[in-house]
Each structure stands twice: as structure tokens, then as C-alpha cells.
Motif scaffolding. Structure first.
Motif, PDB file in Angstrom:
ATOM      1  N   GLY A  25     -22.755  21.251 -52.829  1.00 36.02           N
ATOM      2  CA  GLY A  25     -21.843  22.344 -53.195  1.00 36.02           C
ATOM      3  C   GLY A  25     -22.023  22.842 -54.615  1.00 36.02           C
ATOM      4  N   LEU A  68     -17.120  20.869 -54.942  1.00 33.39           N
ATOM      5  CA  LEU A  68     -17.686  22.153 -55.396  1.00 33.39           C
ATOM      6  C   LEU A  68     -18.705  21.981 -56.515  1.00 33.39           C
ATOM      7  CD1 LEU A  68     -14.481  24.415 -55.549  1.00 33.39           C
ATOM      8  CD2 LEU A  68     -16.471  24.748 -54.058  1.00 33.39           C
ATOM      9  N   GLU A 108     -20.830  21.880 -44.251  1.00 32.51           N
ATOM     10  CA  GLU A 108     -20.128  23.002 -44.910  1.00 32.51           C
ATOM     11  C   GLU A 108     -20.698  23.296 -46.295  1.00 32.51           C
ATOM     12  OE1 GLU A 108     -18.611  20.811 -42.976  1.00 32.51           O
ATOM     13  OE2 GLU A 108     -18.162  22.313 -41.434  1.00 32.51           O
ATOM     14  N   ASP A 109     -21.015  22.239 -47.047  1.00 31.25           N
ATOM     15  CA  ASP A 109     -21.554  22.472 -48.394  1.00 31.25           C
ATOM     16  C   ASP A 109     -22.927  23.144 -48.345  1.00 31.25           C
ATOM     17  OD1 ASP A 109     -22.033  19.769 -47.328  1.00 31.25           O
ATOM     18  OD2 ASP A 109     -23.284  19.473 -49.085  1.00 31.25           O
ATOM     19  N   PHE A 149     -15.294  19.982 -49.204  1.00 31.45           N
ATOM     20  CA  PHE A 149     -16.503  19.429 -49.815  1.00 31.45           C
ATOM     21  C   PHE A 149     -16.400  19.610 -51.332  1.00 31.45           C
ATOM     22  CE2 PHE A 149     -18.336  23.522 -50.843  1.00 31.45           C
ATOM     23  CZ  PHE A 149     -17.816  24.384 -49.873  1.00 31.45           C
ATOM     24  N   ASP A 195     -24.459  16.047 -50.966  1.00 25.42           N
ATOM     25  CA  ASP A 195     -23.404  16.943 -51.456  1.00 25.42           C
ATOM     26  C   ASP A 195     -24.041  18.028 -52.316  1.00 25.42           C
ATOM     27  OD1 ASP A 195     -21.185  14.127 -51.865  1.00 25.42           O
ATOM     28  OD2 ASP A 195     -21.333  15.550 -50.201  1.00 25.42           O
ATOM     29  N   TYR A 239     -22.291  26.755 -47.534  1.00 22.75           N
ATOM     30  CA  TYR A 239     -21.737  27.424 -48.724  1.00 22.75           C
ATOM     31  C   TYR A 239     -22.861  27.762 -49.705  1.00 22.75           C
ATOM     32  CZ  TYR A 239     -19.333  27.312 -53.340  1.00 22.75           C
ATOM     33  OH  TYR A 239     -18.878  27.573 -54.618  1.00 22.75           O
ATOM     34  N   TRP A 240     -23.728  26.798 -49.937  1.00 25.14           N
ATOM     35  CA  TRP A 240     -24.866  27.001 -50.854  1.00 25.14           C
ATOM     36  C   TRP A 240     -25.778  28.097 -50.294  1.00 25.14           C
ATOM     37  CZ3 TRP A 240     -29.425  23.048 -51.767  1.00 25.14           C
ATOM     38  CH2 TRP A 240     -30.261  23.566 -52.764  1.00 25.14           C
TER      39      TRP A 240
END
Ligand code: G3I
Ligand code: 9MR
Ligand code: ZN
Length: 547
Positions: free
Chosen positions: A361, A352, A318-319, A350, A359, A322-323
Motif C-alpha cells: 500500500g 497505507l 486490496e493493497d 490494508f 504489504d 490500490y497500488w
């Protein structure tokens, strides 16, 4: 060696300074394992030019010592100095106060990427004694299908090994491009690498990795997790002698997602400078994004049973999505990507604000915060800014309480802890820009001071720099080249309380978390180097170098 010198040497191990020095007009704080009064002594004259008092001794859990802090910020006269403690006579290593004390380490940290290049000869003209022949030139086969072979030559070796891992390479690319975007003035001077484009050396160097990453994308848009040999070669094996078969490991969602993000970021940075490369990166990023849509997340990458090189396991995509959505929005302005980023931020699950290889995010959040006014919905921007500043506040508060003024908790001295130190410095630097609060930048520079000597072991954790430098990094070319000095400008992983290699387990049992580092060639869990430990260091050096 006379007793006095022994005292001097031992005493040096209890006064901890940034061994590369301090900028004339910057904060100048140090740590000592003794308290009371101190003086700043000018080396040439032997005269005391400043006298001060330490803070009271305070137990520091991470280092296991009682330590105190001293401040000589008011001294701005350029020169070479050392700190001397009045009662004990303990002295610090010699350091400088000058306008730009970090110019040379900044260039060396960047040139380290040249030394990591794969598939090219490192010539004596640029590499000096650390030259070697071209390596890993052949095609690699796709795991499970020996007949399917594709080119893979180029890019950077990951670390002390010769593997090339997508998520690691993308973090390194992102940090270097963000450093250039924020501090272009820090990259005007050449870093001593071959440059045929005339672009700033940092952009010339990043092109090497981008051209490699483009080879990692499959025809359906998915991205291979890594290309490596089945196992690690011997520690003294030079790259050009590593002739084992190369294998593309299976694709992964995290490699594909971070690839989409990193290549979209690159497309934005290069579009006015190298339109062809920018176009290819943009196209690859969009194809990677599309390959992730409309299906549930695949299992997180695990090494196939017959491949034992680095895994870079990560069960959450998910991160990375998102990125990628944030960077594709910044690149194209298309609402589809902003809506995806918003939905992913809303769904959460995740961190932010993390700037790691797993990680990621924080890169997405920073990209959205950097978007021009009005481009990101106010509610989202407000939420992201609040999260970023809260993280910075937390790190600044911890740094103020920490004996060495950094934000790591004792349990955070893990494998690659120096990356945590540098990633947090990056976050604090961005927080200062976003809020105008100088205290965040000052906390960031305390993390930089830690890396360069203000730490309980008194190491400057960058090879070839500092009074007490890293001499035996876990780094195959440094081990196999027959040259005594290691390749310069490499950031060592740093203390790791979990003692995750035999050398660390044998030599560090019982040590305090921040002392769990050993300068030993076999200690890969404390003393390796990686491109994504050097990349945040380049970012912080670019900031510190402007002062
Ligand atoms: O964060 C957790 C912590 O919460 C927990 O308490 C602790 C103990 O279980 O583990 C911590 O996670 C560690 C993680 O790094 C942090 O990023 C793991 O123990 C540790 O095993 C893991 O190590 C990784 C290492 O590969 C082994 O997988 C490093 O991050 C990663 O940088 C390193 O990468 C290697 C490549 O595989 C090969 N090339 C060299 C490179 C650097 O050593
Ligand atoms: O050299 C390898 C280093 O790059 C990795 O980070 C590390 C952990 O995966 O493994 C190192 O290789 C060692 C292997 O794991 C165990 N046998 C000794 C190898 C060389 O130190
Ligand atoms: Zn190579």
C-alpha cells in the motif's frame, strides 16, 4: 596475536559506527556499550582531534545491552579515523570522513542485480571471478499441464535460490525506478554492467527484469505467481548446472495486482526513454488490471503440493489493487483508476504506508502523493499525507529512543529485518521531501548507519564492505563458485528472533532479538540475500550519496 591486539579486537566489538564512514557535512553519531568520555583519533597521526562525552548508559531491549550514544558531527576534516573510549580504551573500527563515502557501496548494491541475472552468461569482463555460464534457458511448463510450455528465460534470480517470483521482482523494480526518479544524479556514473542502450545503468538493469516479467503474463492478462523448479537445488549448485524442469506456478491475484502496478510505473518512467518497452508495459499493466475486475478475490496463493520453493503467500489483494490503480492513474490520467484508488483507500483494510513485497500500500500512497498539484482530490491527498507523516513521526520517535537509533521494536527483528530497516528509511526520506523536515532524513540515515555497522553485532551487512563484513551468505553462486569471497554488494537478511533455520536455532538460542544473526551459509532465515532487500538499499544509497 599480542594481548593488546586481542584487547583492540574485542574492544572493537563494543563501539559501533558506520564502517563506511560519514559524509563531511552529515550527522556523525555512534553507539557504544560503555559511557563516559570519548575521543576521535586521526589514524595517520594518532592524534586526538575531538573529545566528547557519551550520553548516559541506557538499557536497550532489542540488543540486550546498556548502550550510550556519542556525536562528532562537528568534525568535517576528510580523513581516516577511529573512536576511542577514554576509560576502557575500547576502539571502533577505522572509518572515513569524506565528501561521498557511499559512492562505491551504492554502485555495488546496484551491480548485485547484474550478478543475479538469469539466462545470460556473466562474463569475466563484468563479473570477474564470479562469472558463470548462461542458466535456466529452457521453456517452463504450466503447472498441471505439462504440454503447455512457454519461454521464461531472463530476469533476476530471487535470492540465494534461483526461483523467479513476481511479487518479489516487482518490489525490486519499483524501488530501483523510484530511486532513479527521485535521485537521477545518483545514477550518472556507470555501475560496471553491460549497457547497450546508453540509458543509465539502473534503467538498463531494470529492463532485464521487465522483459522477464512480461513473460509471466498469461493470455487472459492474469500473471503467474512464480517460475521455479519443483524444489531447491543443493546449496553449492551453480545456476548453469541447475537442469531441473521449470514450472510456472498458478496465477495469483497478488502477483497480477503487483504486476499491474509495477508495469504501469515502468511504463511511466520509460515512456520518454524507450517508447517500445513503455508501450508493452502499459498494455500489459492494463490487461492485468482488467483481469482482476468484476470478480471476487481468489484465494491467496499457496504452493501446490508438488512444489516446495518459496511461497510468497499473501491473502489480501486490496493493497496491490490500490497500488495498481494509483500507478495506472499516474500513467494515463484516466478517472476510472483514480476513482478505484479512492474507493480502495476509503474501504481500507490494508496498511497505507508499507513498502513490502506483501504489504504494498505504501507504493500506492506514495504514487498518489507524488501526483502533480490538483490531480488528486484534496481530501484524499490530505488523508494520505497525514498517514505518511504520522508513520514517519512514529519511526523518528522510536529511533531517538533506540540505542542504535533505528525504529525496529524488539519483536520486529523478523526474517528479512534489514528490509524493514531499509523500507523505513525509504519512508523517512520521502517524508523529508514531503514536509521539508530534515529530522526525517536524519532518522533515515541512522537506519543506513545501522546497516553498515552501527548495530549490536558490529557487522556491515553488505558483502565485501566494512571492517566486519558478511563472508558466508546463503547464496548458491557464492557457495558453488569455488571463490572464497562471496559475490559483492549483497545485503544480508539480518537478525531474526524466530530462529527459523537449523543453524540459527543451534547457534543463536537465547540471543537478544537484534543479535539473532549468524554469518553462516546454512542460515537462510538470517543470512540470505534477496533482490528486494538490495533494492531499498539502492534507494537509500542514492539519497545518502547526494549529501
Ligand atoms: O511478520 C510476522 C510477525 O508478526 C510474526 O510475529 C512472526 C512469527 O510468526 O512472523 C512474521 O512473519 C515472517 C515473515 O517472513 C515476515 O515477512 C514469517 O515468520 C516468515 O516465515 C516469513 O519468511 C519469508 C520466507 O521467505 C519464508 O516464507 C520471508 O519474508 C521471505 O523474504 C522469504 O523469501 C525467500 C523466498 O521464499 C525464496 N527465496 C529466498 C527468499 C529470502 O529468504
Ligand atoms: O535455499 C533456500 C532459501 O532460498 C529459502 O529462503 C529457504 C526457505 O524457503 O529454503 C532454502 O532451502 C533450504 C530448504 O528450505 C531446507 N533444506 C535446505 C535448503 C537449503 O538451505
Ligand atoms: Zn538462472
Amino acid at each position: 596475536m599480542g594481548k593488546g591486539l586481542i584487547l583492540m579486537r574485542d574492544a572493537q566489538d563494543s563501539v559501533f559506527v558506520n564502517q563506511l564512514g560519514y559524509p563531511r557535512q552529515g550527522l556523525k553519531v555512534f553507539t557504544a556499550a560503555v559511557s563516559g568520555k570519548f575521543e576521535l583519533v586521526e589514524l595517520d597521526s594518532g592524534l586526538s582531534v575531538f573529545a566528547g562525552a557519551m550520553s548516559p548508559l541506557k538499557q536497550d531491549p532489542a540488543s540486550g545491552l546498556a548502550v550510550a550514544k556519542g556525536d562528532f558531527t562537528g568534525v568535517e576534516r576528510p580523513g581516516s579515523y577511529f573512536v576511542r573510549m577514554k576509560e576502557s580504551g575500547a576502539v571502533s573500527p577505522v572509518f572515513v570522513i569524506e565528501e561521498r563515502p557511499y559512492a562505491s557501496v551504492g554502485k555495488a548494491l546496484l551491480k548485485c542485480f547484474y550478478f543475479q541475472r538469469c539466462g545470460v552468461e556473466l562474463t569475466e569482463e563484468y563479473a570477474g571471478p564470479w562469472s558463470h555460464g548462461a542458466c535456466h534457458l529452457g521453456d517452463a511448463h504450466v503447472h498441471g499441464n505439462p504440454e503447455e510450455r512457454h519461454p521464461q528465460a531472463g530476469g533476476w534470480h530471487d535470492a540465494g535460490d534461483y526461483g523467479k517470483y513476481t511479487v518479489a521482482g516487482v518490489k525490486a523494480v519499483a524501488d530501483l525506478l523510484l530511486a532513479y526518479e527521485r535521485f537521477p544524479g545518483a545514477f550518472v556514473e556507470p555501475a560496471g554492467i553491460p549497457n547497450s542502450s546508453g540509458l543509465p545503468d539502473v534503467l538498463e538493469e531494470v529492463k532485464v527484469e521487465l522483459e522477464f516479467l512480461l513473460l509471466m503474463q498469461r493470455s487472459d492478462g492474469a500473471v503467474y505467481h512464480k517460475v521455479t523448479t519443483a524444489g531447491f537445488p543443493p546449496l553449492d549448485c551453480m545456476p548453469e548446472l541447475d537442469g531441473a524442469e521449470l514450472i510456472f506456478s498458478p496465477v495469483s491475484d497478488t502477483a497480477t495486482g503487483s504486476f499491474a502496478a509495477g508495469l504501469a510505473l515502468a511504463a511511466r518512467i520509460y515512456r520518454g526513454l524507450d517508447p517500445d518497452l513503455a508501450e508493452r508495459c502499459a498494455d500489459a499493466a492494463k490487461r492485468a488490471w482488467r483481469s482482476l475486475q468484476g470478480r471476487p478475490a481468489a484465494e491467496g496463493f499457496r504452493n501446490p503440493p508438488d512444489i516446495v520453493t518459496g511461497e510468497y503467500g499473501d491473502s489480501s489483494r486490496e493493497d496491490e489493487l490500490y497500488w495498481a490503480a494509483a500507478e495506472l492513474f499516474r500513467l494515463t490520467g484516466e478517472a476510472e483508476y483514480l476513482q478505484a484508488a479512492e474507493a480502495l483507500a476509503e474501504a481500507g483494510g490494508f496498511p497505507l504506508c508499507e513498502l513490502g513485497w506483501a504489504d504494498t500500500g505504501g507504493y500506492g500512497t506514495l504514487s498518489l502523493l507524488d501526483a502533480g498539484p490538483g490531480l488528486v482530490p484534496e481530501a484524499l491527498r490530505t488523508r494520505l499525507l497525514a498517514a505518511w507523516v504520522a508513520e514517519a513521526e512514529l519511526y523518528a520517535e522510536r529511533s531517538a529512543a533506540d540505542g542504535f537509533s533505528i525504529s525496529l521494536l524488539p519483536e520486529e527483528y523478523i526474517w528479512g529485518s534489514n528490509m524493514l530497516v531499509l523500507n523505513r528509511a525509504m519512508l523517512l526520506i520521502a517524508a523529508e521531501e514531503l514536509t521539508g523536515e530534515q529530522r526525517f532524513g536524519q532518522a533515515a540515515l541512522a537506519h543506513w548507519d545501522y546497516l553498515l555497522g552501527r548495530n549490536v553485532l558490529g557487522y556491515c551487512y553488505v558483502t565485501d564492505f566494512g571492517a566486519k563484513s558478511v563472508l558466508y551468505p546463503h547464496h548458491r553462486p557464492s557457495e558453488g563458485d569455488g571463490v572464497a569471497e562471496p559475490v559483492p554488494g549483497m545485503v544480508a537478511g539480518g537478525p531474526n528472533l524466530h530462529l527459523q533455520d537449523e543453524a540459527a536455532a543451534a547457534l543463536l538460542a537465547g540471543a537478544a532479538p537484534a543479535a539473532c544473526y549468524v554469518d553462516h551459509k546454512e542460515s537462510y532465515s538470517t543470512n540470505e540475500m534477496t533482490i528486494y532487500w538490495n533494492s531499498p538499499a539502492v534507494f537509500v544509497a542514492a539519497y545518502a550519496g547526494r549529501l
